[in-house]
Design an enzyme around this catalytic site. Structure first.
Site, PDB file in Angstrom:
ATOM      1  N   SER A   1     -12.602   6.055  -5.940  1.00  0.00           N
ATOM      2  CA  SER A   1     -11.661   5.778  -4.867  1.00  0.00           C
ATOM      3  C   SER A   1     -11.551   7.005  -3.969  1.00  0.00           C
ATOM      4  O   SER A   1     -12.269   7.989  -4.138  1.00  0.00           O
ATOM      5  CB  SER A   1     -10.304   5.413  -5.456  1.00  0.00           C
TER       6      SER A   1
ATOM      7  N   ASP B   1       0.831  -1.201   0.000  1.00  0.00           N
ATOM      8  CA  ASP B   1       0.000   0.000   0.000  1.00  0.00           C
ATOM      9  C   ASP B   1       0.867   1.254   0.000  1.00  0.00           C
ATOM     10  O   ASP B   1       0.584   2.236  -0.683  1.00  0.00           O
ATOM     11  CB  ASP B   1      -0.911   0.020   1.238  1.00  0.00           C
TER      12      ASP B   1
ATOM     13  N   TYR C   1     -21.466   1.011   3.954  1.00  0.00           N
ATOM     14  CA  TYR C   1     -21.033   2.342   4.382  1.00  0.00           C
ATOM     15  C   TYR C   1     -21.320   3.446   3.364  1.00  0.00           C
ATOM     16  O   TYR C   1     -21.025   4.613   3.620  1.00  0.00           O
ATOM     17  CB  TYR C   1     -19.530   2.336   4.696  1.00  0.00           C
TER      18      TYR C   1
ATOM     19  N   CYS D   1      18.237  -5.250 -20.780  1.00  0.00           N
ATOM     20  CA  CYS D   1      18.785  -6.220 -21.711  1.00  0.00           C
ATOM     21  C   CYS D   1      18.697  -5.662 -23.130  1.00  0.00           C
ATOM     22  O   CYS D   1      17.693  -5.063 -23.515  1.00  0.00           O
ATOM     23  CB  CYS D   1      18.012  -7.529 -21.607  1.00  0.00           C
TER      24      CYS D   1
ATOM     25  N   GLU E   1     -14.925   6.550  10.110  1.00  0.00           N
ATOM     26  CA  GLU E   1     -15.265   5.130  10.111  1.00  0.00           C
ATOM     27  C   GLU E   1     -14.022   4.307   9.768  1.00  0.00           C
ATOM     28  O   GLU E   1     -13.141   4.777   9.037  1.00  0.00           O
ATOM     29  CB  GLU E   1     -16.360   4.848   9.079  1.00  0.00           C
TER      30      GLU E   1
ATOM     31  N   ARG F   1     -16.342  -3.582  -7.798  1.00  0.00           N
ATOM     32  CA  ARG F   1     -16.040  -2.236  -8.274  1.00  0.00           C
ATOM     33  C   ARG F   1     -15.459  -2.252  -9.681  1.00  0.00           C
ATOM     34  O   ARG F   1     -15.745  -1.381 -10.488  1.00  0.00           O
ATOM     35  CB  ARG F   1     -15.064  -1.535  -7.325  1.00  0.00           C
TER      36      ARG F   1
ATOM     37  N   CYS G   1      22.340 -10.239 -19.380  1.00  0.00           N
ATOM     38  CA  CYS G   1      20.959 -10.622 -19.093  1.00  0.00           C
ATOM     39  C   CYS G   1      20.915 -12.071 -18.631  1.00  0.00           C
ATOM     40  O   CYS G   1      21.410 -12.962 -19.334  1.00  0.00           O
ATOM     41  CB  CYS G   1      20.103 -10.434 -20.344  1.00  0.00           C
TER      42      CYS G   1
ATOM     43  N   CYS H   1      15.511 -12.202 -26.693  1.00  0.00           N
ATOM     44  CA  CYS H   1      15.504 -12.461 -25.252  1.00  0.00           C
ATOM     45  C   CYS H   1      14.203 -13.152 -24.884  1.00  0.00           C
ATOM     46  O   CYS H   1      13.123 -12.583 -25.082  1.00  0.00           O
ATOM     47  CB  CYS H   1      15.645 -11.158 -24.482  1.00  0.00           C
TER      48      CYS H   1
ATOM     49  N   ASP I   1     -10.387  -3.523   5.018  1.00  0.00           N
ATOM     50  CA  ASP I   1      -9.497  -4.023   3.978  1.00  0.00           C
ATOM     51  C   ASP I   1     -10.114  -5.278   3.365  1.00  0.00           C
ATOM     52  O   ASP I   1      -9.843  -6.403   3.783  1.00  0.00           O
ATOM     53  CB  ASP I   1      -8.125  -4.341   4.564  1.00  0.00           C
TER      54      ASP I   1
ATOM     55  N   CYS J   1      19.022 -14.340 -21.432  1.00  0.00           N
ATOM     56  CA  CYS J   1      19.518 -14.657 -22.774  1.00  0.00           C
ATOM     57  C   CYS J   1      21.017 -14.444 -22.939  1.00  0.00           C
ATOM     58  O   CYS J   1      21.590 -14.807 -23.984  1.00  0.00           O
ATOM     59  CB  CYS J   1      18.773 -13.841 -23.826  1.00  0.00           C
TER      60      CYS J   1
ATOM     61  N   LYS K   1      -4.449   6.678   6.321  1.00  0.00           N
ATOM     62  CA  LYS K   1      -3.847   5.345   6.356  1.00  0.00           C
ATOM     63  C   LYS K   1      -3.002   5.140   7.610  1.00  0.00           C
ATOM     64  O   LYS K   1      -2.384   6.075   8.123  1.00  0.00           O
ATOM     65  CB  LYS K   1      -2.976   5.123   5.115  1.00  0.00           C
TER      66      LYS K   1
ATOM     67  N   LYS L   1     -11.562   1.931   7.851  1.00  0.00           N
ATOM     68  CA  LYS L   1     -11.406   1.586   6.438  1.00  0.00           C
ATOM     69  C   LYS L   1     -11.167   0.077   6.346  1.00  0.00           C
ATOM     70  O   LYS L   1     -10.074  -0.411   6.621  1.00  0.00           O
ATOM     71  CB  LYS L   1     -10.244   2.355   5.812  1.00  0.00           C
TER      72      LYS L   1
END
Length: 823
Positions: A94, A45, A240, A463, A128, A151, A445, A469, A132, A448, A335, A130
């Site tokens: 949101s 988060d 809510y 790379c 209120e 949603r 890389c 690759c 999760d 590859c 938060k 939140k």
């Protein structure tokens, strides 16, 4: 982390801001898909919120970057294909986030400023927990539950009605005389701690995979195709909020109350579960007291919460405040801080992404952090491992005059914010093994063997293998067949990998030629099945099943795969463009191109025409000069063709400044950027020759495209192998033309694009934008040929000048109000 990510937003140049904005947009969109569609988040988060906050800060500082494809305008991700789609009558948006107490105080002050309330005026908020869990909307008609939806992307979700009916806490009928005829209840589906532990114990006993956390368990349970599975899971619900509400119920009213708290009380009367920790607060001090009280006791709640949500209690004031981007002005989520733990970093693994970026991942001794078992963590990039930021400054302190690095074998501090992959934030130096050595980031890389290079100014090593690759080729094909692209069922990650390793799949066109190699495909899938069985035998000690019969071999899904591929031999133009995986060209941009050009032939013709007029480096450099801006940059570049070539450089440069109407600050900025006069004149003349051509400008001015995406499109199309790829693909598929776009209808300003500039007297800038959007207008942050009106207040600056240069209609505040019918 790119170097741009280390620069303060207020110090970014326009070019740096554009790059950083695009990078953040890609990262946020990918995280949204993993969280909302796949129930398999890959960012914490804290990491996600940090991306969002910087993305929005850049748009605030550079409004021209905020088009309708901006992720500030979106929520979540598109619904999964396995469920029927449900369009939300009222979008499920949101919330903005706050992380410090001071941000909550600023939120309250911001609300007061918008409403014109002084400090003595009463302003009440609800507070209120939140929850999760997974957001869900319940539609009741005449009190009866008729539909439930997730949603999704905020505008369209997944139909989970059958599954929601199995949740005992959600009533199938609302009881009460004041229930409106149509009412959409919104809330959170979640799973309690005790129920989660019991579910995982049953999973363990049955030999099935364990769930990582209650949120994922709840999301996975609600999104089952078989509602009997959902019924066996202990899901719960808190209501809510609400969406669509009809006027007229059993007592002829709409909402049952005129406050947020009053409607929640009505929910409880109607039989809906509500959270008892929801309270009213009359000041920021009371809000923060409630936040800290809940935070201190959240471990004993029996369910996960990740913060407290504050909402203006008065619904009338909520309506006046309205919305900004993807969130309401009248609410914010406060938060909780991240959780931490210490464990051992066993090794560092390098993952190669679709763009060739080499990303380090910490493999940890598993440890429980806040109830979640963690075994992987983010290490960001090689600079972070070395202990420095993008600006070279230490990120974890200094030891023996060197930045503190991260080494394999170290004991490290893990930070987790939310229920997803955390990050390594510190090293416990006193526990560092004596034989631990600095980590050397690979220059080849691991997928590859090609060189992995780090370009000047970049923090990411990439790379150079391109299509050879396997990591990049596989990821590009996975993107091509994904739900939002060609959506080919049966070509999941594992099957794409199998076909690639068998040499049957190298480019997207190969997908549509697989039927010609049917037996080879069957052999590849059979080998895949045998390898899985062998690995299972090694891991569990259980003997492999018998060898498949010929009839069983036919049951490997090959024919079904071929049928799925055939179903996608005709594809919508927007999906086709998006599937190509062109950098900075997401779904919104792809749809915009489809709406504008309608056919793939027209798109290719537009790109062909735009190629010669791609803006060059010298032009980009001029645009990046502080305080100059695009209008003066264009004037400056064009004026270089008018000065006397025989004049002394100093005289010529002064003449150039005068012709371009540069003010004193702009003249100083240009001199500082280019140095002595002769060099400046040469660079500006080169910029004139590298200005974007008319065809490129036309492409960039397509709504929701912009110069960054237009440049990416041209960079893609200029490569011969990409044009060959398109030709091969179009030989196999038919691209359906896009529908003719509908013509906007409504009031005098409906469908118009308006820009507000200068100081407005009769309304705030936020209020003006809210009013324009309510009337159906689109509010833009910058002026272009597509702008219909510029509303200019006092002290209007460069936007007003550009409007006059382009011949855009300029209105006073009173003229705008009269036109909009709001005078």
């Amino acid at each position: 982390m790119t170097p741009d990510a280390a620069i303060d937003v207020n110090k970014l140049t326009a070019e740096e801001a554009s790059r950083e904005h695009a990078r953040l947009g890609e990262a946020i969109a990918a995280a949204d898909r993993r969280y909302y569609q796949d129930d398999a988040p890959t960012l914490s988060d804290g990491e996600y919120d940090a991306l969002r906050r910087r993305y929005e800060a850049i748009e605030a500082a550079f409004p021209e970057l905020r088009g309708s494809d901006s992720l500030s305008e979106t929520v979540g991700a598109a619904p999964a294909a396995k469920f029927a789609k449900v369009a939300h009558a009222v979008p499920m948006l949101s919330l903005g986030n706050a992380f410090a107490d001071e941000e909550v105080e600023e939120f309250v002050a911001r609300v007061r400023r918008f409403l014109g309330l002084d400090a003595s005026a009463e302003l009440v908020f609800t507070a209120e927990p939140k929850i999760d869990g997974l957001s869900c909307s319940l539609r009741y008609e005449r009190g009866q539950l008729v539909q439930a939806a997730t949603r999704g992307d905020g505008f369209e979700g997944e139909d989970v009605t059958a599954n929601v009916r199995t949740i005992s806490e959600i009533p199938s009928r609302l009881s009460g005389e004041d229930v409106p005829d149509i009412f959409e209840v919104r809330g959170e589906v979640y799973m309690g701690h005790a129920d989660f532990a019991a579910l995982n114990e049953r999973q363990r006993e049955a030999g099935r995979p364990l769930f990582a956390n209650p949120r994922n368990a709840a999301a996975g349970s609600l999104r089952q195709l078989d509602s009997r599975i959902t019924a066996s899971r202990p899901l719960r619900f808190f209501a809510y909020a609400w969406g669509a509400v009809s006027e007229g119920g059993r007592e002829g009213a709409g909402l049952p109350a005129d406050t947020q708290f009053g409607v929640i009380e009505a929910f409880a009367r109607w039989g809906l579960p509500t959270n008892p920790l929801t309270v009213l607060c009359w000041s920021p001090a009371q809000m923060l007291t409630h936040y800290h009280r809940i935070g201190d006791g959240r471990a004993g709640l029996g369910y996960d919460i990740d913060g407290v949500v504050y909402k203006v209690n008065s619904l009338a004031l909520q309506g006046e405040l309205g919305f900004i981007a993807r969130s309401p002005r009248w609410a914010i989520a406060h938060k909780f801080p991240a959780e931490r733990a210490i464990t051992r970093l066993e090794r560092i693994e390098i993952q190669v992404g679709r763009t060739g970026a080499l990303t380090p991942v910490a493999k940890l001794t598993p440890i429980t952090v806040g109830g979640v078992v963690v075994s992987n963590a983010s290490l960001h990039n090689e600079d972070y491992i070395r202990g420095v930021g993008g600006d070279g400054a230490p990120v974890r302190g200094i030891l023996d005059d060197k930045p503190i690095d991260i080494r394999e074998g170290d004991w490290v501090t893990i930070q987790r914010a939310g229920d997803v992959i955390p990050q390594v934030v510190d090293v416990v130096l006193e526990r560092r093994p004596p034989d631990a050595v600095p980590y050397v980031f690979p220059t080849l890389c691991p997928a590859c063997g090609s060189h992995a290079v780090r370009e000047e100014g970049e923090s990411v090593r990439r790379c150079t293998g391109g299509l050879i690759c396997p990591a990049q080729a596989v990821e590009r094909i996975r993107h091509f067949v994904a739900r939002d692209a060609f959506d080919i069922e049966g070509l999941g990650d594992e099957n794409v990998q199998t076909l690639f390793e068998a040499g049957l799949l190298r480019t997207p066109a190969d997908i549509f030629r697989l039927h010609r190699r049917g037996e080879e495909v069957r052999k590849a899938f059979l080998a895949q099945r045998e390898e899985r069985a062998r690995q299972r035998e090694l891991e569990t000690g259980q003997a492999r099943k018998k060898v498949l019969t010929e009839e069983e071999r036919q049951f490997l899904g090959v024919d079904k795969l071929f049928a799925s591929i055939d179903l996608r031999r005709e594809v919508a133009l927007a999906r086709f463009i998006y599937a190509l995986g062109i950098r900075h060209v997401g779904e919104v941009t792809a749809k915009a191109l489809a709406r504008t050009y309608r056919t793939i032939e027209a798109v290719r013709a537009a790109l062909e025409a735009a190629l010669p007029g791609r803006p060059g480096e010298a032009w980009t450099r001029l645009l990046a000069v502080p305080s100059v801006g695009q209008v003066r940059a264009e004037a400056l570049a064009r004026a270089t063709d008018e000065i006397d070539p025989a004049a002394e450089p100093e005289v010529a440069l002064r003449d150039l400044f005068a012709r371009a109407k540069l003010d004193a600050r702009q003249r100083v900025a240009v001199r500082a950027a280019y140095g002595w006069e002769g060099e400046a004149l040469a660079a500006l003349d080169t910029a004139r020759r590298q200005m974007p051509g008319a065809a490129f400008v036309a492409l960039a001015e397509v709504p929701d495209v912009g110069e960054v995406a237009a440049t990416s499109l041209c960079e893609f199309y200029v490569e011969a192998h990409n044009r060959t790829l398109l030709d091969e693909l179009l030989a196999e598929v038919t691209v359906a033309p896009a529908d003719q776009p509908a013509v906007a209808s409504g009031g005098a300003v409906a469908g118009k694009t308006v820009v507000f500039t200068g100081a407005l007297e009769k309304m705030t800038r936020d209020g003006a934008k809210a009013m324009a959007e309510r009337l159906g207008a689109k509010v833009a942050g910058s002026v272009s040929k597509k702008t219909d009106y510029v509303v200019a207040g006092a002290d209007a600056g460069s936007k007003l000048a550009k409007a006059r240069d382009l011949g855009v209609a300029v209105l006073t505040e009173d003229e705008w109000l009269a036109l909009a019918g709001e005078a």
